[in-house]
Design a protein around this motif. Sequence first.
Motif, PDB file in Angstrom:
ATOM      1  N   ILE A   1     128.012  21.117  38.300  1.00  0.00           N
ATOM      2  CA  ILE A   1     128.262  19.894  37.535  1.00  0.00           C
ATOM      3  C   ILE A   1     127.156  18.874  37.787  1.00  0.00           C
ATOM      4  N   THR A   2     126.722  18.739  39.040  1.00  0.00           N
ATOM      5  CA  THR A   2     125.682  17.756  39.344  1.00  0.00           C
ATOM      6  C   THR A   2     124.332  18.147  38.745  1.00  0.00           C
ATOM      7  N   LEU A   3     124.121  19.417  38.433  1.00  0.00           N
ATOM      8  CA  LEU A   3     122.877  19.825  37.773  1.00  0.00           C
ATOM      9  C   LEU A   3     122.783  19.252  36.364  1.00  0.00           C
ATOM     10  N   ARG A   4     123.894  18.909  35.774  1.00  0.00           N
ATOM     11  CA  ARG A   4     123.919  18.389  34.410  1.00  0.00           C
ATOM     12  C   ARG A   4     123.952  16.871  34.349  1.00  0.00           C
ATOM     13  N   TYR A   5     124.026  16.214  35.472  1.00  0.00           N
ATOM     14  CA  TYR A   5     124.081  14.760  35.493  1.00  0.00           C
ATOM     15  C   TYR A   5     122.687  14.192  35.729  1.00  0.00           C
ATOM     16  N   PRO A   6     122.149  13.387  34.808  1.00  0.00           N
ATOM     17  CA  PRO A   6     120.785  12.864  34.984  1.00  0.00           C
ATOM     18  C   PRO A   6     120.716  11.782  36.068  1.00  0.00           C
ATOM     19  N   HIS A   7     119.648  11.828  36.843  1.00  0.00           N
ATOM     20  CA  HIS A   7     119.409  10.789  37.841  1.00  0.00           C
ATOM     21  C   HIS A   7     118.899   9.512  37.181  1.00  0.00           C
ATOM     22  N   ARG A   8     117.966   9.695  36.252  1.00  0.00           N
ATOM     23  CA  ARG A   8     117.360   8.558  35.566  1.00  0.00           C
ATOM     24  C   ARG A   8     117.005   8.964  34.142  1.00  0.00           C
ATOM     25  N   ILE A   9     116.969   7.978  33.262  1.00  0.00           N
ATOM     26  CA  ILE A   9     116.482   8.182  31.903  1.00  0.00           C
ATOM     27  C   ILE A   9     115.487   7.068  31.620  1.00  0.00           C
ATOM     28  N   TYR A  10     114.270   7.454  31.292  1.00  0.00           N
ATOM     29  CA  TYR A  10     113.205   6.511  31.000  1.00  0.00           C
ATOM     30  C   TYR A  10     112.871   6.561  29.517  1.00  0.00           C
ATOM     31  N   TYR A  11     112.341   5.454  29.011  1.00  0.00           N
ATOM     32  CA  TYR A  11     111.834   5.416  27.648  1.00  0.00           C
ATOM     33  C   TYR A  11     110.329   5.237  27.707  1.00  0.00           C
ATOM     34  N   ASN A  12     109.600   6.168  27.109  1.00  0.00           N
ATOM     35  CA  ASN A  12     108.149   6.106  27.039  1.00  0.00           C
ATOM     36  C   ASN A  12     107.789   5.493  25.685  1.00  0.00           C
ATOM     37  N   ALA A  13     107.386   4.236  25.693  1.00  0.00           N
ATOM     38  CA  ALA A  13     107.128   3.511  24.448  1.00  0.00           C
ATOM     39  C   ALA A  13     105.901   4.036  23.715  1.00  0.00           C
ATOM     40  N   THR A  14     104.902   4.505  24.443  1.00  0.00           N
ATOM     41  CA  THR A  14     103.690   4.986  23.766  1.00  0.00           C
ATOM     42  C   THR A  14     103.962   6.294  23.027  1.00  0.00           C
ATOM     43  N   ALA A  15     104.738   7.189  23.614  1.00  0.00           N
ATOM     44  CA  ALA A  15     105.067   8.454  22.963  1.00  0.00           C
ATOM     45  C   ALA A  15     106.343   8.350  22.138  1.00  0.00           C
ATOM     46  N   LYS A  16     107.060   7.235  22.260  1.00  0.00           N
ATOM     47  CA  LYS A  16     108.328   6.998  21.570  1.00  0.00           C
ATOM     48  C   LYS A  16     109.321   8.124  21.820  1.00  0.00           C
ATOM     49  N   GLU A  17     109.483   8.468  23.107  1.00  0.00           N
ATOM     50  CA  GLU A  17     110.444   9.490  23.487  1.00  0.00           C
ATOM     51  C   GLU A  17     111.113   9.111  24.806  1.00  0.00           C
ATOM     52  N   TYR A  18     112.230   9.732  25.067  1.00  0.00           N
ATOM     53  CA  TYR A  18     112.970   9.513  26.306  1.00  0.00           C
ATOM     54  C   TYR A  18     112.668  10.652  27.267  1.00  0.00           C
ATOM     55  N   ILE A  19     112.693  10.347  28.549  1.00  0.00           N
ATOM     56  CA  ILE A  19     112.485  11.342  29.595  1.00  0.00           C
ATOM     57  C   ILE A  19     113.702  11.298  30.508  1.00  0.00           C
ATOM     58  N   CYS A  20     114.405  12.406  30.589  1.00  0.00           N
ATOM     59  CA  CYS A  20     115.615  12.519  31.404  1.00  0.00           C
ATOM     60  C   CYS A  20     115.265  13.322  32.661  1.00  0.00           C
ATOM     61  N   ILE A  21     115.531  12.758  33.833  1.00  0.00           N
ATOM     62  CA  ILE A  21     115.249  13.415  35.106  1.00  0.00           C
ATOM     63  C   ILE A  21     116.542  14.018  35.641  1.00  0.00           C
ATOM     64  N   LEU A  22     116.552  15.358  35.794  1.00  0.00           N
ATOM     65  CA  LEU A  22     117.711  16.094  36.276  1.00  0.00           C
ATOM     66  C   LEU A  22     117.382  16.775  37.595  1.00  0.00           C
ATOM     67  N   THR A  23     118.401  17.136  38.358  1.00  0.00           N
ATOM     68  CA  THR A  23     118.209  17.883  39.599  1.00  0.00           C
ATOM     69  C   THR A  23     117.797  19.309  39.273  1.00  0.00           C
ATOM     70  N   GLY A  24     116.863  19.852  40.052  1.00  0.00           N
ATOM     71  CA  GLY A  24     116.455  21.239  39.898  1.00  0.00           C
ATOM     72  C   GLY A  24     117.415  22.163  40.630  1.00  0.00           C
ATOM     73  N   LEU A  25     117.091  23.440  40.655  1.00  0.00           N
ATOM     74  CA  LEU A  25     117.959  24.389  41.337  1.00  0.00           C
ATOM     75  C   LEU A  25     118.004  24.149  42.840  1.00  0.00           C
TER      76      LEU A  25
END
Length: 92
Positions: free
Chosen positions: A8-32
């Motif tokens: 369950i914790t593998l699916r919970y994001p630690h942080r979500i950033y917005y990259n304004a130059t690329a106009k996309e979001y970056i979601c940081i998740l736990t690895g294996l």
Amino acid sequence: FNVSIYAITLRYPHRIYYNATAKEYICILTGLLPSQFRKLNFNKGEVIRQFTIISSLLPWRDAIFKIGKKTVFLVENGFRTPADFSTMMSKR
């Protein structure tokens, strides 16, 4: 039990950033491994609330979202403002 909690914790994001130059979001998740991290890039409007018969039985059913092919748990109150969550979900 410990393995299911870790899954369950593998699916919970630690942080979500917005990259304004690329106009996309970056979601940081736990690895294996606990010391590793995975990165999931997505655009505005790609986050979809997931409804299935099985998820309707879960107590956290309101937090299940799908980004592309990945299922993640997003808590709406975890964002800085409600507008940040709404902006990420909107298709425009």
